[in-house]
Design a protein around this motif. Structure first.
Motif, short mmCIF file in Angstrom:
data_model
loop_
_atom_site.label_atom_id
_atom_site.label_comp_id
_atom_site.label_asym_id
_atom_site.label_seq_id
_atom_site.Cartn_x
_atom_site.Cartn_y
_atom_site.Cartn_z
N VAL A 40 -32.46 8.64 6.92
CA VAL A 40 -31.71 8.95 5.70
C VAL A 40 -31.53 7.66 4.92
N ARG A 41 -31.74 7.71 3.62
CA ARG A 41 -31.56 6.53 2.76
C ARG A 41 -31.19 6.98 1.35
N LEU A 42 -30.62 6.06 0.59
CA LEU A 42 -30.17 6.34 -0.77
C LEU A 42 -31.25 5.93 -1.77
N SER A 43 -31.46 6.77 -2.78
CA SER A 43 -32.36 6.39 -3.86
C SER A 43 -31.69 5.33 -4.72
N ASP A 44 -32.47 4.63 -5.52
CA ASP A 44 -31.92 3.61 -6.41
C ASP A 44 -30.92 4.22 -7.39
N GLU A 45 -31.22 5.42 -7.90
CA GLU A 45 -30.32 6.07 -8.84
C GLU A 45 -29.01 6.46 -8.17
N ALA A 46 -29.07 6.94 -6.92
CA ALA A 46 -27.85 7.29 -6.19
C ALA A 46 -27.00 6.05 -5.94
N LEU A 67 -24.82 14.24 2.67
CA LEU A 67 -25.64 14.56 3.84
C LEU A 67 -25.63 16.06 4.13
N ALA A 68 -24.56 16.75 3.74
CA ALA A 68 -24.52 18.20 3.92
C ALA A 68 -25.57 18.87 3.02
N ARG A 69 -25.85 18.24 1.87
CA ARG A 69 -26.87 18.78 0.95
C ARG A 69 -28.26 18.26 1.28
N ARG A 70 -28.33 17.01 1.78
CA ARG A 70 -29.62 16.38 2.07
C ARG A 70 -29.53 15.74 3.45
N PRO A 71 -29.69 16.53 4.51
CA PRO A 71 -29.47 16.00 5.87
C PRO A 71 -30.46 14.93 6.30
N VAL A 72 -31.68 14.95 5.76
CA VAL A 72 -32.67 13.92 6.07
C VAL A 72 -33.41 13.56 4.80
N GLY A 73 -34.03 12.37 4.80
CA GLY A 73 -34.83 11.94 3.65
C GLY A 73 -34.03 11.12 2.67
N VAL A 74 -34.46 11.13 1.41
CA VAL A 74 -33.85 10.30 0.37
C VAL A 74 -32.72 11.06 -0.31
N VAL A 75 -31.51 10.52 -0.23
CA VAL A 75 -30.35 11.10 -0.90
C VAL A 75 -30.42 10.73 -2.38
N GLU A 76 -30.52 11.75 -3.23
CA GLU A 76 -30.63 11.53 -4.68
C GLU A 76 -29.25 11.59 -5.33
N ALA A 77 -29.19 11.17 -6.59
CA ALA A 77 -27.91 11.14 -7.32
C ALA A 77 -27.26 12.52 -7.36
N HIS A 78 -28.05 13.58 -7.55
CA HIS A 78 -27.46 14.91 -7.68
C HIS A 78 -26.99 15.46 -6.33
N ASP A 79 -27.29 14.76 -5.23
CA ASP A 79 -26.77 15.17 -3.93
C ASP A 79 -25.34 14.68 -3.72
N LEU A 80 -24.92 13.67 -4.47
CA LEU A 80 -23.58 13.12 -4.33
C LEU A 80 -22.56 14.06 -4.95
N PRO A 81 -21.32 14.05 -4.47
CA PRO A 81 -20.31 14.94 -5.04
C PRO A 81 -20.04 14.64 -6.50
N ALA A 82 -19.50 15.63 -7.20
CA ALA A 82 -19.32 15.53 -8.65
C ALA A 82 -18.43 14.36 -9.05
N PHE A 83 -17.40 14.04 -8.23
CA PHE A 83 -16.46 13.00 -8.66
C PHE A 83 -17.14 11.64 -8.81
N CYS A 84 -18.29 11.43 -8.18
CA CYS A 84 -19.00 10.15 -8.32
C CYS A 84 -19.52 9.95 -9.75
N GLN A 85 -19.64 11.02 -10.51
CA GLN A 85 -20.13 10.92 -11.88
C GLN A 85 -19.00 11.04 -12.89
N SER A 86 -17.79 10.67 -12.47
CA SER A 86 -16.63 10.76 -13.35
C SER A 86 -15.76 9.53 -13.18
N THR A 87 -15.42 8.90 -14.31
CA THR A 87 -14.53 7.74 -14.27
C THR A 87 -13.41 7.97 -15.28
#
Length: 596
Positions: free
Chosen positions: A494-500, A524-544
């Motif tokens: 499992v690894r994070l993409s640059d955008e994530a 990880l619940a959305r992407r258990p293996v492979g590259v974790v993309e930005a859209h796999d992260l919870p919504a609050f990560c895209q809110s400031t």
């Protein structure tokens, strides 16, 4: 003045040769144009037609646009005798504004999609007066057949970067485009001058706190060849001396440290160790406007000796990122974290009572337990929660005073939440000096010293350290994320993409490391293996948001982000799916600080 016919024919022949076999025919081709042709070919840009991307989420009323507007109007007036368009893009070559000297040239530019909302990055459009500026890093004048794509070869364009006057970072590009036969070298000079005027407008367009910080920075920078750094709440200014002195990782670490320290002290004068292993002296003072903190201006100098602190070497092993492999590569790069770890290291070795301050979830308990286990090759750790101690103080006192046969760390967690009666009981029963095997430690918020009720509690400790919040440890965030992923999915690839990773770096993390772990667990619940993309992260990560949200607001924010993701960022489609007006959607996006 048009191009010389022979020159134009030579360029056209050179381009045909390049498109056919990758080699240009002999001609006087500028180096930056030749390099751009090679990049365009490597990107797979079609030489036959313009196929730019279109963006629906651009801020056409941004500060950059506002500061550029009067300059663009003046430039169009200056060149009103020539059919041309003056355009402003952001730092990703996306058109934010365009002003034409007449409608005829406007229609010609529209046909090649050189219009508001379209992107003119070199990777999609080839050699041009916007994307090539961003790749080349300086102003360019691209005329006729110097363009990589056929449909642009009837145009000439002069572009210049618009830089942030504080950081030197390119904020956008100013471009003047006309037909090749109307091109003149004067256009190149005019666009450079106009870009400088926009930069000056950006400099003047700041509030009182930014003004005060800039003036303090300028005064310090004028004193000589010192390496000067100014850090505000949203602004960073660094002179050329500090950029030459420190590599990017070290500079990021110093920025983190200054931002952490400016909320704690009015002045700073201490030595810190940087990711590269260099030790520097940091001297700084805060800048205040009334009761408001504008930031801190600092001077950085390198110590002649690599290690001027006797504790540096022995504390190094205790400064690794939580959960990370025990290797030098995974050590914390944050000076404030390293300083806290060093203080705890000294206390644990001497079995002196130590208090660790910081926000909840920032890693206060982690630094205590990791240091103890490293110093004592494991050892025993006893953690007592404040609620349990308050409920049964006699049992807690018994745990804290019972005989031990091996090095033991006894941690009172969140002691600032203890009642006054429990504090008195602890202070009376716990001995001031240890037995050499037991170390008393506690965690608390940074406001504990402000409350008189805790004065008796503070007298129980000989040393204190402050752990920085995650928002002040951005230099550590990539390592922390990798370490937490390794803990959460130990045997998985499992690894994070640059955008994530970029998305994680842009969030403020009010819940600190604990919240980061939650975000990665959800991903990880959305992407258990492979590259974790930005859209796999919870919504609050895209809110400031600018202030704390109520649960109902968080639910609405998450619905909007989910709809934006579903529509691929199309705001018209998002508003339709949610059943709200487009203006309402834009207002909500601003309100919640949504970056989706």
């Amino acid at each position: 003045m048009g191009e010389v016919p022979d020159r134009s024919a030579q360029l056209a022949t050179a381009r045909v040769e390049f498109v056919a076999n990758g080699n240009s025919a002999p001609c006087d081709l500028p180096n930056h144009v030749a390099a751009s042709w090679r990049r365009s070919a490597s990107y797979g840009v079609s030489p036959d037609e313009v196929c730019p991307d279109y963006w629906t989420d651009l801020d056409f009323g941004s500060r950059l646009v506002r500061c550029a507007q009067p300059v663009i109007e003046q430039l169009v007036d200056q060149l009103s005798d020539i059919p041309l368009g003056v355009a402003l893009t952001d730092d990703r070559a996306r058109l934010l504004s365009r002003r034409d000297s007449d409608s005829w040239i406007g229609r010609r530019l529209d046909r090649v999609y050189f219009a508001q909302g379209f992107g003119y990055a070199e990777g999609t459009v080839g050699t041009n007066g916007v994307g090539t500026v961003l790749e080349f890093g300086d102003s360019v004048h691209i005329v006729g057949a110097e363009h990589f794509v056929d449909s642009l070869q009837s145009f000439a364009c002069a572009g210049a970067p618009v830089r942030n006057p504080f950081t030197g970072r390119v904020e956008g590009v100013l471009d003047v485009s006309c037909l090749s036969r109307h091109s003149t070298p004067v256009m190149h000079s005019l666009v450079r001058s106009a870009a400088q005027r926009i930069e000056n407008n950006l400099l003047l367009d700041r509030n009182q706190t930014q003004q005060a910080l800039f003036e303090a920075y300028s005064r310090t920078d004028a004193h000589g060849r010192q390496a000067v750094l100014a850090v505000g709440r949203r602004t960073v200014m660094a002179n050329s001396a500090i950029q030459a002195l420190l590599d990017p990782a070290d500079l990021d670490a110093v920025q983190d440290h200054v931002r952490f320290m400016m909320f704690r002290r009015a002045t700073v004068d201490n030595g810190i160790e940087l990711p590269s292993g260099r030790r520097v002296r940091l001297r700084g003072s805060t800048v205040q406007v009334g009761t408001e903190l504008a930031g801190m201006v600092s001077v950085v100098s390198v110590f002649r000796e690599a290690a001027s602190s006797p504790t540096t070497g022995r504390a190094l092993s205790s400064q690794r990122v939580v959960g990370a492999p025990r290797s030098r590569d995974e050590e914390s790069r944050c000076p404030a974290w390293r300083e806290a770890a060093s203080t705890v290291d000294i206390a644990v070795r001497a079995a002196d009572p130590v208090l660790v301050l910081g926000e909840q979830g920032s890693g206060r308990l982690t630094v205590l337990t990791d240091v103890h286990r490293l110093v004592h090759a494991g050892g025993q750790v006893v953690v007592l929660e404040a609620s349990a101690v308050d409920a049964a103080p006699a049992e807690a006192i018994a745990r804290l005073t019972e005989p031990v046969t091996e090095p033991t760390l006894c941690v009172l967690r969140d002691v600032d939440q203890l009642s006054a009666r429990t504090v008195e009981a602890l202070a009376a029963a716990v001995p001031e000096s240890g037995d050499g095997l037991r170390t008393l430690a506690a965690t608390a918020s940074g406001t504990i010293a402000e409350h008189a009720a805790h004065e008796r509690l503070l007298s129980m400790f000989n040393a204190s350290a402050t752990v920085p919040a995650l928002r002040h440890r951005r230099v550590d965030l990539p390592m922390l994320a990798r370490s937490l992923l390794s803990d959460l999915a130990a045997r998985r690839d499992v690894r994070l993409s640059d955008e994530a990773l970029r998305l994680l770096g842009g969030y403020s993390w009010p819940g600190n490391v604990r919240q980061l772990k939650q975000a990665l667990s959800e991903a990880l619940a959305r992407r258990p293996v492979g590259v974790v993309e930005a859209h796999d992260l919870p919504a609050f990560c895209q809110s400031t948001p600018r202030s704390a949200l109520r649960p109902v607001d968080e639910t609405e924010r998450d619905m909007i982000i989910a709809a934006l993701r579903e529509s691929g960022g199309n705001r018209v489609a998002t508003a339709t799916a949610l059943g709200i007006a487009r203006s309402t959607l834009y207002r909500k996006i601003r309100q919640y600080g949504i970056t989706a």
